[in-house]
Design a protein around this motif. Structure first.
Motif, PDB file in Angstrom:
ATOM      1  N   ARG A 366       0.820  -1.205   0.000  1.00 43.98           N
ATOM      2  CA  ARG A 366       0.000   0.000   0.000  1.00 43.98           C
ATOM      3  C   ARG A 366       0.854   1.255   0.000  1.00 43.98           C
ATOM      4  O   ARG A 366       1.868   1.332   0.684  1.00 43.98           O
ATOM      5  CB  ARG A 366      -0.917   0.015   1.238  1.00 43.98           C
ATOM      6  N   LYS A 367       0.432   2.259  -0.784  1.00 41.61           N
ATOM      7  CA  LYS A 367       1.073   3.564  -0.796  1.00 41.61           C
ATOM      8  C   LYS A 367       0.290   4.489   0.121  1.00 41.61           C
ATOM      9  O   LYS A 367      -0.924   4.637  -0.013  1.00 41.61           O
ATOM     10  CB  LYS A 367       1.108   4.128  -2.219  1.00 41.61           C
ATOM     11  N   LEU A 368       0.990   5.124   1.061  1.00 40.92           N
ATOM     12  CA  LEU A 368       0.320   5.931   2.083  1.00 40.92           C
ATOM     13  C   LEU A 368       0.215   7.402   1.701  1.00 40.92           C
ATOM     14  O   LEU A 368      -0.850   8.012   1.797  1.00 40.92           O
ATOM     15  CB  LEU A 368       1.062   5.810   3.414  1.00 40.92           C
ATOM     16  N   ARG A 375      -2.254  12.596   1.892  1.00 39.73           N
ATOM     17  CA  ARG A 375      -2.631  11.203   2.093  1.00 39.73           C
ATOM     18  C   ARG A 375      -3.270  10.630   0.834  1.00 39.73           C
ATOM     19  O   ARG A 375      -4.104  11.274   0.194  1.00 39.73           O
ATOM     20  CB  ARG A 375      -3.598  11.095   3.262  1.00 39.73           C
ATOM     21  N   SER A 377      -5.487   7.480  -0.834  1.00 42.06           N
ATOM     22  CA  SER A 377      -6.462   6.468  -0.444  1.00 42.06           C
ATOM     23  C   SER A 377      -6.611   5.432  -1.549  1.00 42.06           C
ATOM     24  O   SER A 377      -6.850   5.772  -2.712  1.00 42.06           O
ATOM     25  CB  SER A 377      -7.829   7.109  -0.154  1.00 42.06           C
ATOM     26  N   ALA A 407       1.035  -4.311   3.738  1.00 42.48           N
ATOM     27  CA  ALA A 407      -0.139  -3.839   4.474  1.00 42.48           C
ATOM     28  C   ALA A 407      -1.298  -4.819   4.405  1.00 42.48           C
ATOM     29  O   ALA A 407      -1.304  -5.777   3.627  1.00 42.48           O
ATOM     30  CB  ALA A 407      -0.577  -2.473   3.935  1.00 42.48           C
ATOM     31  N   GLY A 447      -0.515  -0.395   7.098  1.00 43.88           N
ATOM     32  CA  GLY A 447       0.301   0.496   6.280  1.00 43.88           C
ATOM     33  C   GLY A 447       0.106   1.951   6.628  1.00 43.88           C
ATOM     34  O   GLY A 447       0.345   2.831   5.801  1.00 43.88           O
ATOM     35  N   GLU A 448      -0.320   2.209   7.873  1.00 49.33           N
ATOM     36  CA  GLU A 448      -0.521   3.579   8.326  1.00 49.33           C
ATOM     37  C   GLU A 448       0.760   4.089   8.971  1.00 49.33           C
ATOM     38  O   GLU A 448       1.588   3.302   9.434  1.00 49.33           O
ATOM     39  CB  GLU A 448      -1.676   3.623   9.337  1.00 49.33           C
ATOM     40  N   TYR A 472       3.529  14.136   7.530  1.00 46.73           N
ATOM     41  CA  TYR A 472       2.226  13.501   7.635  1.00 46.73           C
ATOM     42  C   TYR A 472       1.874  13.224   9.092  1.00 46.73           C
ATOM     43  O   TYR A 472       0.739  13.443   9.530  1.00 46.73           O
ATOM     44  CB  TYR A 472       2.200  12.202   6.830  1.00 46.73           C
TER      45      TYR A 472
END
Length: 481
Positions: A366-368, A375, A377, A407, A447-448, A472
């Motif tokens: 996952r790309k954050l 951010r 989604s 993730a 993945g946060e 972030y």
């Protein structure tokens, strides 16, 4: 839940110990109902690190209006089980309608908020007349009974009598102030005149738990006398109600707003008419609830949760049960079944399965955030090579310029995105997700931005995501501390 089994040796019987169903292969026919409750309770922890607007809250409408906790007429009964039983079954959002009647603050089912036949707003044997303090005690007792790792979202709806006696209501809620996350924990107020504090949509369950709290209290409006401003969050203007999942896709204006759908239907059905007039009154049914999950709804206020029997039937179906709200684990094999301690996505159902961690699959990445710390989604990638679970993180960070992390999907929307990505690429291999069992508890890394990600960036600061991750995290901290 546990299983006691015996094995005969000669003429004696040796009794085995009780074994947790969460960590062994099930050796008896677990019912779908039992599986649903078990799996929904496990699923509720997946999104602990996600901002509230990406979390899923199984809920009940008028949670207090049940015959186990109070004395109600069937036509005024919304729920089929007690508040504690609702929580045991996986419910995490509750709704209390609060009145002041007969010299006490009460919860009862009287939407009009006016006296009925001169008897009052809360009538024993009809609308119910339980004291609010008793309902709140149920929450604390349930938390104390081994559930201090859970977060409950509690909505307070004040009738006119409650608003007129808001200080008395406040005192009852204040009795459990050690349990709930206070608006004073955030650094801003939404309304300068009344001091109402908007529910921070970037708040996370883990943030609530780390503060030593378990309950977040909110209201759908900002009460203009300011009586609740320091104890009850407001979602006015921050939460949209939907009656059709297609509306969410077509009209949702802000993806960071929270969303809700509710079913106010009652056991008798008379509040909405009877017979043919009942048709189409329930929104959340076993046949429709999956579409609401896929639409990204946050709060699901069900009626008659888990109820069976003709008296609860509406629109040709019994009410939604726990198993209908499970989007993660595979129902066909009653997962997790104790086969292994790591989770993969696959099988004919494209659901979660627990397997041994040494298997080799592709990994979900996952790309954050983007280069400006905004951010992102729903942006996912899959590794090309097959890896075991321990190598999946490295395989994900090797994609592109180090923008992706290993993730787990945090909700049904992300699960659907992963499945679509897999299908579009014609991938037939199973897929690792960053979800594993540690000391008997399933822990998801979604993945946060968190401590683990910070440590990873300290070890490898050249990763592209690491140049913006501090910015972030600053954004999250400013919004939630």
């Amino acid at each position: 839940m546990s299983l006691l089994f015996t094995h005969k040796i000669g003429i004696g019987l040796v009794s085995a110990l009780l074994i947790s169903l969460n960590s062994i292969h099930l050796v008896y026919a677990e019912t779908t109902e039992d599986w649903g409750k078990r799996s929904l309770n496990i699923q509720n922890r997946i999104d602990h690190d996600a901002p509230f607007y990406e979390t899923t809250w199984p809920g009940t409408h008028n949670s207090f209006a049940n015959a186990d906790d109070d004395n109600l007429n069937a036509d005024w009964t919304n729920q089929s089980m007690s508040i504690k039983q609702q929580l045991d079954s996986g419910i995490r959002e509750l709704v209390f309608d609060v009145h002041y009647d007969s010299n006490a603050v009460r919860v009862c089912h009287n939407n009009s908020g006016v006296q009925i036949l001169g008897l009052g707003e809360c009538i024993d044997g009809y609308t119910g007349n339980r004291k609010l303090s008793n309902a709140l005690d149920d929450l604390v007792e349930w938390l104390d009974d081994g559930h201090r790792d859970e977060v409950i979202l509690l909505k307070i709806e004040l009738a006119k009598s409650g608003k007129n006696n808001i200080n008395k209501v406040r005192k009852k809620i204040d009795n459990i102030d050690e349990e709930y996350y206070l608006p004073s924990a955030v650094s801003y107020h939404d309304d300068e005149d009344y001091g109402c504090t908007a529910l921070p949509v970037t708040l996370t369950k883990s943030k609530v738990l780390s503060s030593g709290k378990n309950i977040v209290v909110f209201s759908g409006e900002c009460y203009n006398n300011g009586g609740f401003h320091d104890m009850v969050f407001s979602t006015e203007g921050l939460m949209e109600d939907y009656s059709d999942p297609d509306e969410v896709f077509a009209t949702r204006s802000n993806t960071t707003d929270m969303t809700r759908t509710k079913d106010g239907y009652t056991k008798g059905g008379l509040l909405y008419g009877s017979g043919a007039l009942d048709s189409g009154k329930t929104k959340l049914r076993p046949s429709t609830v999956t579409s609401y999950l896929s639409a990204g709804l946050n709060i699901f206020e069900t009626y008659g949760f888990g109820a069976n029997g003709s008296s609860w039937k509406a629109d040709g179906e019994y009410p939604v049960s726990a198993e209908d709200l499970v989007w993660s684990w595979d129902a066909n094999s009653l997962e997790p079944d104790g086969t292994g301690s790591c989770a993969m996505l696959g099988g004919s159902s494209d659901r979660f399965h627990d397997v041994v961690c040494t298997e080799t699959y592709i990994a979900a990445c996952r790309k954050l955030v983007d280069d400006s710390a905004e951010r992102i989604s729903g942006e996912w990638a899959l590794t090309d090579e097959l890896v075991n679970f321990s190598d999946a993180e490295g395989a994900c960070t090797a994609i592109g310029d180090g923008e992706y992390v290993f993730a787990t999907p945090r909700n049904k929307v992300e699960l659907d995105t992963l499945i679509q990505l897999k299908n579009n690429a014609n991938v037939t291999a199973h897929m690792w997700i960053n979800y594993q069992q540690v000391d008997g508890v399933w822990i998801a890394d979604i993945g946060e931005a968190d401590t683990d990600m910070q440590e990873m960036c300290e070890q490898n600061p050249s990763l592209n995501m690491c140049s913006v991750i501090d910015d972030y995290l600053d954004f999250l901290n400013d919004s939630t501390i």
